[in-house]
Design a protein around this motif. Structure first.
Motif, PDB file in Angstrom:
ATOM      1  N   GLN A 184      14.558  12.254  -0.996  1.00  0.00           N
ATOM      2  CA  GLN A 184      13.689  11.069  -1.049  1.00  0.00           C
ATOM      3  C   GLN A 184      13.072  10.807   0.322  1.00  0.00           C
ATOM      4  O   GLN A 184      11.909  10.419   0.441  1.00  0.00           O
ATOM      5  N   MET A 185      13.874  11.049   1.361  1.00  0.00           N
ATOM      6  CA  MET A 185      13.385  10.855   2.733  1.00  0.00           C
ATOM      7  C   MET A 185      12.186  11.781   2.988  1.00  0.00           C
ATOM      8  O   MET A 185      11.198  11.377   3.611  1.00  0.00           O
ATOM      9  N   ALA A 186      12.291  13.005   2.485  1.00  0.00           N
ATOM     10  CA  ALA A 186      11.191  13.962   2.666  1.00  0.00           C
ATOM     11  C   ALA A 186       9.940  13.478   1.943  1.00  0.00           C
ATOM     12  O   ALA A 186       8.819  13.607   2.450  1.00  0.00           O
ATOM     13  N   ALA A 243       6.298  12.675   3.614  1.00  0.00           N
ATOM     14  CA  ALA A 243       5.044  13.260   3.129  1.00  0.00           C
ATOM     15  C   ALA A 243       4.016  12.163   2.880  1.00  0.00           C
ATOM     16  O   ALA A 243       2.841  12.306   3.234  1.00  0.00           O
ATOM     17  N   PHE A 244       4.485  11.058   2.315  1.00  0.00           N
ATOM     18  CA  PHE A 244       3.534   9.983   2.068  1.00  0.00           C
ATOM     19  C   PHE A 244       3.027   9.382   3.376  1.00  0.00           C
ATOM     20  O   PHE A 244       1.830   9.076   3.514  1.00  0.00           O
ATOM     21  N   GLN A 286       0.849  -1.204   0.000  1.00  0.00           N
ATOM     22  CA  GLN A 286       0.000   0.000   0.000  1.00  0.00           C
ATOM     23  C   GLN A 286       0.881   1.250   0.000  1.00  0.00           C
ATOM     24  O   GLN A 286       0.514   2.292  -0.534  1.00  0.00           O
ATOM     25  N   GLN A 287       2.046   1.111   0.630  1.00  0.00           N
ATOM     26  CA  GLN A 287       2.959   2.246   0.717  1.00  0.00           C
ATOM     27  C   GLN A 287       3.378   2.731  -0.671  1.00  0.00           C
ATOM     28  O   GLN A 287       3.641   1.927  -1.569  1.00  0.00           O
ATOM     29  N   GLY A 288       3.434   4.043  -0.820  1.00  0.00           N
ATOM     30  CA  GLY A 288       3.921   4.602  -2.077  1.00  0.00           C
ATOM     31  C   GLY A 288       2.874   4.673  -3.166  1.00  0.00           C
ATOM     32  O   GLY A 288       3.174   5.076  -4.293  1.00  0.00           O
ATOM     33  N   ARG A 289       1.637   4.307  -2.858  1.00  0.00           N
ATOM     34  CA  ARG A 289       0.576   4.347  -3.869  1.00  0.00           C
ATOM     35  C   ARG A 289       0.262   5.769  -4.299  1.00  0.00           C
ATOM     36  O   ARG A 289       0.370   6.712  -3.510  1.00  0.00           O
ATOM     37  N   ILE A 336       2.543   4.031   8.830  1.00  0.00           N
ATOM     38  CA  ILE A 336       3.878   3.938   8.219  1.00  0.00           C
ATOM     39  C   ILE A 336       4.864   4.556   9.196  1.00  0.00           C
ATOM     40  O   ILE A 336       4.666   5.672   9.661  1.00  0.00           O
ATOM     41  N   ARG A 337       5.911   3.784   9.520  1.00  0.00           N
ATOM     42  CA  ARG A 337       6.905   4.259  10.483  1.00  0.00           C
ATOM     43  C   ARG A 337       8.139   4.785   9.747  1.00  0.00           C
ATOM     44  O   ARG A 337       8.739   4.070   8.958  1.00  0.00           O
TER      45      ARG A 337
END
Lengths: 377, 462
Positions: A99-101, A105-106, A54-57, A117-118
Motif C-alpha cells: 500500500q505504501m508503494a 506512486a500516486f 484530492q489525494q487518491g483520486r 504530497i509528502r
C-alpha cells in the motif's frame, strides 16, 4: 391549457452539482429552474463523510479535483458561507508495504499536476502525530486537502442561487421530459410545465432514468455510505485520515466529535431509503479502534446513510449527451463527489453556455456505456 | 416452529406481556437496561437496601409488589436479560449492548414496551448543575435513597409534580416550593374525568392535601422565568398567578411537563406514526390492541400511549394476547373484552390528566432567543429560529442539519419536543408541521470499543 414557463436552463437534481450549476448559470445571465424532489442536498451531497480530498483520486479526476479545490476556500465570497471548510490536510495511511508503494506512486503522479504530497514513514508519523496512530507502516500527507460540513454545502449554494435569481423548486419531481424543436418540455409531479433551451441532468443515483428518456444507458447502482459520529472528545486529530483499502476514514471537528465511516450500508434507491448496517459499523469501529486506539472509549451517538450513485469503474459521467443537443450530464460520482461538487456547476455551465470546458472531461463521457448490446432498453 | 418473541422494556407493560406469553407456553426474551424488572415506576432498589414497599411506592406499594411478584414467579419461563440496551433494530433482529459488548438477537415478533421520559421546556439556567427532571428526581430517591438537593423546588405541569414533591417531603427532604403552571380552574374542570378512576384521581388530591397540611403550599398558574446560580442552582424566579415575580431560594430544581413516549425502536422498525394533538406529540400508529403498521411489531405501555402504569399493565397483557392471536394460539375472549373495557375507562382519566396538567407549549414557543434550547450542542432558540427564517429549514430534521439542534448525545430525546414548538412558531404553522426527528441508531450512545468487539465476534463466527 396553461402555457409552460420558459427558462434558459432546467436542472434536474438538487445536489451540490445542481445547486452550484444554478448559481454559475445565473452568473452568466441565464434564467434557471432547478427541480429537486425532496430537499436540496439531502442525498449523496448531504450525507457523505465531508472529505475535501484530492489525494487518491482517479488520474482522470485529478484536474477536476484541482479546479474544485480552488473554489473551496472562496466559498464565503461565492455563497456567503464557509461550510466549515478547513484545509486540515488529508493523511492516507498504509498498513502494508504494498500500500505504501501505491501511495508513493500516486504522490509522484500528483507532483506532475503540481499537487504536493509528502510521504511519511512510521518514524515521521510518530514525530508529527505522537501516539496518534498505530498498526500502520507509513502514510502520505496532502497538506492542501481538508474537510467541510456536507449538510451545509448544497443548501448554501441553493440559497445563493436563489438570491441570484434562480428558481429552486424543492419537493417537486420532474416526471417526464420531451425534446422538440423548441427545446425541452418538462412536466412535474406538482403539475408544473416548463420549457427550457438546455437541460442539465445532475440527478445522482436516479440520473439513469433521465438519461434513458434520451436513449442513453448509464448502468448506475445505489451505494450507501455507512457513517457514524461520536460524542465530543478532546480535540486531538488535526488531520483528515483515510486508511488504504477503504476500511476506515475518520476526521475530528474542532467541537470534538469524531466522524468516521467505512464499508457500505443498505440502500433501496427506488424507495429512496438507506440506512447504516450494524455489521458494517462493527467493522469500521474495529478498524478505528486499531488505528486510533485513544478513540476507542468514545461513544457513538449517531449513525446515518444516504444514497450515492455509483459506477463500477468508479468515475462519474460528466459531459454532453451523445444523443441530444442541449442535454448535459453530471452524475454517478461513486462516493467521492463531495469535493468535486463546487467545480461541477462551473463545468456544466461552460458546457451549456460555451459548448466546451477548459477542464479535461473526456474520460467521463457517457459514451463509454453505449457500446453494442448495451443500448438503453 | 416456536415463535421467538422478544419484549423490550421490563416495566409494567413488559412484565405483564412476558407473563402472558409465558403462561401460553412461549418462552419470551425480556430485555431491559435496568438491573431488575419494574421499569421506572416500580423500579427496584439496589440489593443492599431494605426499604419497605410502602416507603418506596406509597399508595402503589401493592401494585408494585404484584408486578414484581408476577415476574419473580415466572422463574425460568422467561429469558430475562437485564442491563441490556437495545441500541438498534434491523429488520428481524435487534442490536444489543450488554456489559460493554454488543451482539445481535433475532426475533419473529417484537413487543416494544419502551416507556416514557419527562418532557422538558428549557428556560434560562436549566443547564446548571442541580436541575433535574421530575422523573430523575424520583429515581434518585427511589433507587438510591438520595435527594437531588437539600431544598428542592418542584416546577412544571405533570401528575409527577405533586407526587414527587410529596415523596420528597415524606422522606424528610426539604421542599422549597411547588409551582404548577396550570391554573387551578383547569384542575377543577378536569375533576369529573379524574374521579372516573376513583383511586388514582384521589391520590393526587391526597398528595396536595398532605403537602398543604405541612405548610407546603401548592401554587397554581406560576410560570418559571429563570433558574439562577453561578456554578449551581441558588434559586428560581417565578411569575406568580397575579403577575408578581417571586424568587424562591433553593439548591435544586425538579422540572417536568408530563411525559413523552420513547419510541425510537418503532421508528427504526419503520412503523407509521400519527400526531396525537391532545398532548402534542407523535405516537406510533396502532390498532388499539398493539399492532403497528409493521407486521410482527407490537407496542404497549407508555411508549405507545401515555396513560400511566395501570393502563400499561393492561396494554402489555393485551399486546401479548394479540401476539398469541396472530400466531394462532387460543386466547380467553372474556379476558380480552375485560381488558379493552378497563383501558377505555383509563382513557377518560387520561383526558382529565391532560386538562389538569396542561402542557404549556407556549412557554416553548415563546422562549427567548438567548435560551439554550439544545444543551448537548449548545444551540439557542434564536439559532433555531435563524435556521428556519433565514436558512429555509422547513421542519425539525432540516433545522437539525443546519444548526445542530437535537444532534448531540441525547439525539433530541430531551430538547426535541420544545425544539418542534420553536420551529413551528418560527414557521407560523401548527406543531405537527414541524415534523418528527428521524430516528437513527444508536438509540443511546454505544462505545466504539463495544462495536469493535462485535466485529471480532463476527470474524470468529465466520
Amino acid at each position: 391549457m396553461i402555457a409552460a414557463w420558459h427558462v434558459d436552463v432546467a436542472i434536474i437534481g438538487g445536489g451540490t452539482a445542481g445547486c452550484s450549476a444554478a448559481l454559475a448559470l445565473r452568473k452568466r445571465g441565464l434564467t434557471v429552474a432547478l427541480f429537486e424532489r425532496r430537499t436540496v442536498g439531502s442525498q449523496a451531497s448531504g450525507v457523505n463523510y465531508g472529505g475535501v480530498r484530492q489525494q487518491g483520486r482517479h488520474p482522470a479526476e485529478l484536474p477536476l479535483s484541482r479546479r474544485s479545490r480552488e473554489i473551496w476556500p472562496r466559498l464565503p465570497d461565492i455563497i456567503g458561507d464557509d461550510c466549515e471548510f478547513a484545509a486540515t490536510g488529508h493523511l492516507k495511511l498504509a498498513r502494508t508495504e504494498a500500500q505504501m508503494a501505491d501511495l508513493e506512486a500516486f504522490a509522484a503522479f500528483a507532483a506532475e499536476h503540481g499537487l504536493e504530497i509528502r510521504m511519511m514513514g512510521a518514524n515521521a508519523l510518530a514525530d508529527a502525530y505522537p501516539g496518534m496512530v498505530s498498526g500502520v507502516v507509513g502514510g502520505s500527507l496532502c497538506p492542501s486537502d481538508g474537510q467541510a460540513n456536507p449538510r451545509l454545502v448544497a443548501p448554501a449554494f441553493a440559497r445563493a442561487a436563489a438570491r441570484a435569481g434562480a428558481e429552486i423548486h424543492e419537493h417537486e419531481a420532474v416526471t417526464g421530459v420531451a425534446r422538440d424543436a423548441a427545446g425541452f418540455r418538462l412536466e412535474t409531479d406538482r403539475g408544473g410545465r416548463f420549457t427550457a433551451g438546455s437541460l442539465i441532468n445532475v440527478a445522482g443515483a436516479w440520473a439513469d432514468r433521465v438519461a434513458k428518456w434520451f436513449g442513453e444507458r448509464a448502468p448506475i447502482q445505489a451505494m450507501a455510505p455507512n457513517m457514524m459520529v461520536s460524542e465530543p472528545v478532546p480535540y486531538r486529530l488535526p488531520v483528515n485520515i483515510g486508511v488504504c483499502g477503504a476500511g476506515l476514514y475518520v476526521r475530528q471537528i474542532p467541537r470534538g466529535n469524531l466522524i468516521f465511516g467505512g464499508g457500505k450500508g443498505w440502500a433501496d434507491r427506488h424507495r429512496m431509503v438507506a440506512r447504516p448496517m450494524a455489521d458494517v459499523s462493527y467493522s469500521a469501529s474495529a478498524r478505528l479502534a486499531e488505528t486510533l486506539p485513544w478513540a476507542a472509549d468514545a461513544t457513538v451517538i449517531r449513525s446515518w446513510s444516504g444514497i450515492e450513485g455509483y459506477f463500477e469503474d468508479e468515475i462519474p459521467v460528466i459531459g454532453p449527451s451523445t444523443t441530444t443537443p442541449g442535454l448535459v450530464h453530471a452524475f454517478g460520482f461513486s462516493g467521492h463527489g463531495f469535493q468535486l461538487g463546487p467545480a461541477i456547476g462551473e463545468i456544466v455551465t461552460e458546457l451549456v453556455v460555451d459548448g466546451r470546458t477548459s477542464t479535461p472531461i473526456d474520460a467521463f463521457s457517457i459514451s463509454r456505456f453505449q457500446h453494442a448490446g448495451h443500448r438503453a432498453a | 416452529m416456536v415463535e421467538r418473541v422478544v419484549i423490550v422494556g421490563a416495566g409494567p407493560a413488559g412484565v405483564r406481556a412476558a407473563q402472558t406469553l409465558a403462561a401460553a407456553g412461549l418462552r419470551p426474551t425480556l430485555l431491559d437496561e435496568a438491573p431488575a424488572t419494574g421499569g421506572q415506576i416500580y423500579r427496584r432498589q439496589p440489593a443492599p437496601f431494605r426499604r419497605p414497599y410502602k416507603t418506596l411506592y406509597g399508595f402503589d406499594a401493592a401494585k408494585a409488589r404484584q408486578v414484581h411478584t408476577a415476574f419473580d414467579g415466572l422463574d425460568g419461563a422467561v429469558d430475562h436479560r437485564a442491563r441490556t440496551l437495545v441500541w438498534s433494530l434491523e429488520g428481524q433482529r435487534l442490536c444489543l449492548m450488554h456489559e460493554g459488548g454488543t451482539e445481535n438477537l433475532s426475533f419473529d415478533r417484537l413487543i416494544l414496551a419502551t416507556g416514557a421520559m419527562d418532557r422538558v421546556i428549557p428556560l434560562p439556567g436549566w443547564t446548571l448543575p442541580g436541575v433535574y427532571t421530575l422523573g430523575g428526581a424520583q429515581v434518585a430517591l427511589k433507587h438510591q435513597a438520595c435527594a437531588i438537593g437539600e431544598r428542592t423546588c418542584f416546577v412544571g405541569s405533570s401528575p409527577l409534580l405533586p407526587y414527587v414533591a410529596y415523596q420528597y417531603a415524606r422522606a424528610g427532604a426539604g421542599v422549597a416550593g411547588i409551582i404548577d403552571t396550570t391554573p387551578r380552574a383547569d384542575k377543577l374542570r378536569a375533576l369529573p374525568d379524574l374521579l372516573a378512576a376513583a383511586g388514582t384521581g384521589a391520590k393526587g388530591l391526597y398528595y396536595m392535601g398532605w403537602l398543604a397540611s405541612r405548610g407546603l403550599r401548592y401554587r397554581h398558574a406560576g410560570i418559571p422565568i429563570r433558574i439562577e446560580g453561578e456554578s449551581h442552582v441558588t434559586g428560581v424566579v417565578v411569575r406568580m398567578a397575579g403577575g408578581r415575580e417571586r424568587h424562591i431560594a433553593c439548591d435544586a430544581v425538579a422540572i417536568g411537563y408530563g411525559l413523552k413516549c420513547e419510541h425510537q425502536l418503532a421508528d427504526l422498525a419503520g412503523c407509521d406514526f400519527r400526531f396525537d394533538s391532545s398532548n402534542r406529540q407523535w405516537v406510533v400508529a396502532q390498532d388499539g390492541v398493539g399492532r403497528t403498521s409493521v407486521a410482527g411489531i407490537y407496542v404497549a405501555g407508555d411508549g405507545a400511549v401515555i396513560r400511566g402504569a395501570d393502563a400499561a399493565e393492561l396494554a402489555g397483557e393485551r399486546a401479548a394476547l394479540t401476539v398469541l392471536e396472530d400466531i394462532g394460539r387460543p386466547v380467553d375472549r372474556a379476558r380480552v373484552q375485560k381488558i379493552d373495557r378497563r383501558i377505555a375507562g383509563i382513557d377518560r382519566f387520561r383526558r382529565g390528566l391532560e386538562t389538569a396538567f396542561a402542557y404549556p407549549h407556549h412557554l416553548a414557543r415563546d422562549m427567548a432567543d438567548h435560551v439554550i434550547l439544545c444543551r448537548c450542542e449548545a444551540v439557542t432558540a434564536g439559532e433555531v429560529r435563524h435556521a428556519v427564517t433565514q436558512l429555509g429549514a422547513h421542519d425539525i430534521n432540516r433545522a437539525k442539519a443546519f444548526c445542530r439542534v437535537g444532534m448531540g448525545r441525547c439525539q433530541g430525546r430531551v430538547c426535541g419536543p420544545a425544539a418542534a414548538e420553536v420551529i413551528a412558531g418560527a414557521l407560523q404553522r401548527p406543531i405537527e408541521a414541524a415534523g418528527r426527528l428521524r430516528g437513527q441508531a444508536p438509540i443511546k450512545p454505544v462505545p466504539i470499543s463495544a462495536l469493535a468487539d462485535a466485529a471480532a465476534d463476527l470474524t470468529v463466527a465466520a
